[in-house]
Scaffold this motif. Structure first.
Motif, mmCIF file in Angstrom:
data_model
loop_
_atom_site.group_PDB
_atom_site.id
_atom_site.type_symbol
_atom_site.label_atom_id
_atom_site.label_comp_id
_atom_site.label_asym_id
_atom_site.label_seq_id
_atom_site.Cartn_x
_atom_site.Cartn_y
_atom_site.Cartn_z
ATOM 1 N N ILE A 1 0.851 -1.206 0.000
ATOM 2 C CA ILE A 1 0.000 0.000 0.000
ATOM 3 C C ILE A 1 0.880 1.248 0.000
ATOM 4 C CG2 ILE A 1 -1.678 1.367 1.334
ATOM 5 C CD1 ILE A 1 -3.058 -1.053 0.117
ATOM 6 N N TYR A 2 1.902 1.251 0.856
ATOM 7 C CA TYR A 2 2.823 2.400 0.894
ATOM 8 C C TYR A 2 3.495 2.588 -0.475
ATOM 9 C CZ TYR A 2 2.493 3.013 5.959
ATOM 10 O OH TYR A 2 2.045 3.278 7.234
ATOM 11 N N GLN A 3 3.866 1.479 -1.112
ATOM 12 C CA GLN A 3 4.509 1.564 -2.430
ATOM 13 C C GLN A 3 3.532 2.102 -3.482
ATOM 14 O OE1 GLN A 3 5.815 -2.523 -2.626
ATOM 15 N NE2 GLN A 3 7.828 -2.045 -1.787
ATOM 16 N N SER A 40 6.459 6.186 7.540
ATOM 17 C CA SER A 40 6.318 6.880 8.814
ATOM 18 C C SER A 40 4.947 7.564 8.930
ATOM 19 C CB SER A 40 7.423 7.921 8.986
ATOM 20 O OG SER A 40 7.365 8.851 7.922
ATOM 21 N N LYS A 41 4.251 7.743 7.789
ATOM 22 C CA LYS A 41 2.896 8.308 7.816
ATOM 23 C C LYS A 41 1.923 7.152 7.964
ATOM 24 C CE LYS A 41 1.598 11.964 5.696
ATOM 25 N NZ LYS A 41 1.017 12.758 4.617
ATOM 26 N N SER A 42 1.232 7.091 9.087
ATOM 27 C CA SER A 42 0.370 5.935 9.341
ATOM 28 C C SER A 42 -0.890 5.950 8.480
ATOM 29 C CB SER A 42 0.020 5.860 10.824
ATOM 30 O OG SER A 42 -0.656 7.026 11.212
ATOM 31 N N LEU A 43 -1.595 4.845 8.488
ATOM 32 C CA LEU A 43 -2.778 4.631 7.662
ATOM 33 C C LEU A 43 -4.009 4.447 8.545
ATOM 34 C CD1 LEU A 43 -1.092 1.899 5.453
ATOM 35 C CD2 LEU A 43 -1.507 4.270 4.767
ATOM 36 N N ILE A 44 -5.182 4.615 7.963
ATOM 37 C CA ILE A 44 -6.439 4.357 8.681
ATOM 38 C C ILE A 44 -6.792 2.880 8.507
ATOM 39 C CG2 ILE A 44 -8.935 4.825 8.677
ATOM 40 C CD1 ILE A 44 -8.251 7.726 7.945
ATOM 41 N N ILE A 45 -7.374 2.333 9.556
ATOM 42 C CA ILE A 45 -7.801 0.936 9.551
ATOM 43 C C ILE A 45 -9.304 0.884 9.802
ATOM 44 C CG2 ILE A 45 -7.647 -1.212 10.893
ATOM 45 C CD1 ILE A 45 -4.670 -0.565 11.205
ATOM 46 N N LEU A 46 -9.985 -0.013 9.095
ATOM 47 C CA LEU A 46 -11.413 -0.219 9.319
ATOM 48 C C LEU A 46 -11.630 -1.519 10.082
ATOM 49 C CD1 LEU A 46 -13.003 0.627 5.830
ATOM 50 C CD2 LEU A 46 -12.563 2.162 7.752
ATOM 51 N N VAL A 47 -12.514 -1.467 11.076
ATOM 52 C CA VAL A 47 -12.962 -2.657 11.803
ATOM 53 C C VAL A 47 -14.489 -2.699 11.689
ATOM 54 C CG1 VAL A 47 -10.995 -2.714 13.398
ATOM 55 C CG2 VAL A 47 -13.056 -1.452 14.049
ATOM 56 N N ASP A 48 -15.076 -3.862 11.939
ATOM 57 C CA ASP A 48 -16.523 -3.984 11.736
ATOM 58 C C ASP A 48 -17.369 -3.697 12.966
ATOM 59 O OD1 ASP A 48 -16.161 -6.264 13.292
ATOM 60 O OD2 ASP A 48 -16.922 -7.667 11.802
ATOM 61 N N ILE A 88 1.393 1.164 12.465
ATOM 62 C CA ILE A 88 1.403 1.911 13.725
ATOM 63 C C ILE A 88 2.318 3.131 13.618
ATOM 64 C CG2 ILE A 88 1.922 1.744 16.196
ATOM 65 C CD1 ILE A 88 1.274 -1.347 15.829
ATOM 66 N N ALA A 89 1.794 4.286 14.044
ATOM 67 C CA ALA A 89 2.568 5.531 13.991
ATOM 68 C C ALA A 89 3.723 5.469 14.991
ATOM 69 C CB ALA A 89 1.665 6.723 14.303
ATOM 70 N N SER A 90 4.711 6.326 14.797
ATOM 71 C CA SER A 90 5.907 6.329 15.653
ATOM 72 C C SER A 90 5.580 6.634 17.113
ATOM 73 C CB SER A 90 6.932 7.322 15.117
ATOM 74 O OG SER A 90 6.343 8.600 15.019
ATOM 75 N N ASP A 91 4.443 7.275 17.385
ATOM 76 C CA ASP A 91 4.058 7.555 18.774
ATOM 77 C C ASP A 91 3.172 6.445 19.357
ATOM 78 O OD1 ASP A 91 1.721 8.027 17.359
ATOM 79 O OD2 ASP A 91 1.346 10.014 18.225
ATOM 80 N N ASN A 92 3.193 5.262 18.703
ATOM 81 C CA ASN A 92 2.445 4.083 19.141
ATOM 82 C C ASN A 92 0.938 4.322 19.166
ATOM 83 O OD1 ASN A 92 2.416 1.340 19.817
ATOM 84 N ND2 ASN A 92 2.240 1.805 21.995
#
Length: 184
Positions: A40-42, A49-57, A99-103
């Motif tokens: 996805i990053y590619q 280092s820029k985090s992504l959004i995650i979807l859960v149900d 996960i972002a660098s600030d956990n």
């Protein structure tokens, strides 16, 4: 075989998908698989280092991937009229490169039937990041998605391609009793 089976088979094979979310068209993959997330990053030509959004149900799935859900977050999720992503501390059970660098991790529970069904049947969280190359405008419809994305994503979901999204989700971060608006 129905379309959900096709999508799930691609996700299980660590492939990337282009799919309609509850907001804009998204790039997705298994959020627990580091090599799939790397793709996805590619695709986006974006720094890891820029985090992504995650979807859960559901709240239940959210609890499986966040150490502690603040009470304030639960209140917001119950009342939210529009798609709302919340940044949580101490994620667990997700690919390290989500996960972002600030956990922290940004997670949304979509209200869109297709997204909920997809995540429920897949049984794991799915990445949801806008279907654009980093720095380019977020496409509001399928027809605005760049050739670079269309050619390089593993699987394009052939649903709701006429859909036009008004905007991305609101992003909130909760610190103590304070709710900080990251994106309106």
């Amino acid at each position: 075989m129905n379309i959900l089976d096709d999508i799930i088979n691609n996700l299980k094979a660590n492939k990337t998908i282009l799919y309609p979310t509850d907001t804009v068209w998204g790039l997705g993959c298994d959020a627990t698989n580091e090599s799939a997330v790397k793709k996805i990053y590619q695709l986006k030509n974006r720094e890891e280092s820029k985090s992504l959004i995650i979807l859960v149900d559901s709240i239940e799935m959210l609890q499986n991937h966040v150490e502690n859900i603040p009470k304030k977050a639960l209140e917001i999720l119950k009342k939210a009229e529009k798609p709302t992503t919340i940044i949580y501390n101490n994620p667990k059970g997700l690919a390290a490169n989500t996960i972002a660098s600030d956990n922290t991790i940004a997670i949304r529970i979509p209200k869109d039937e297709f997204c909920i069904q997809l995540i429920k049947e897949f049984g794991k969280p799915i990445i949801s990041t806008s279907a654009n190359v980093s720095g380019d405008p977020t496409p509001k419809s399928f027809s605005e998605i760049s050739e670079a994305i269309l050619k390089n994503v593993d699987y394009v979901v052939n649903l709701h391609q006429e859909k036009v999204a008004e905007k991305s989700s609101t992003i909130l971060k909760i610190e103590g009793d304070d709710v900080i608006v990251i994106r309106e």
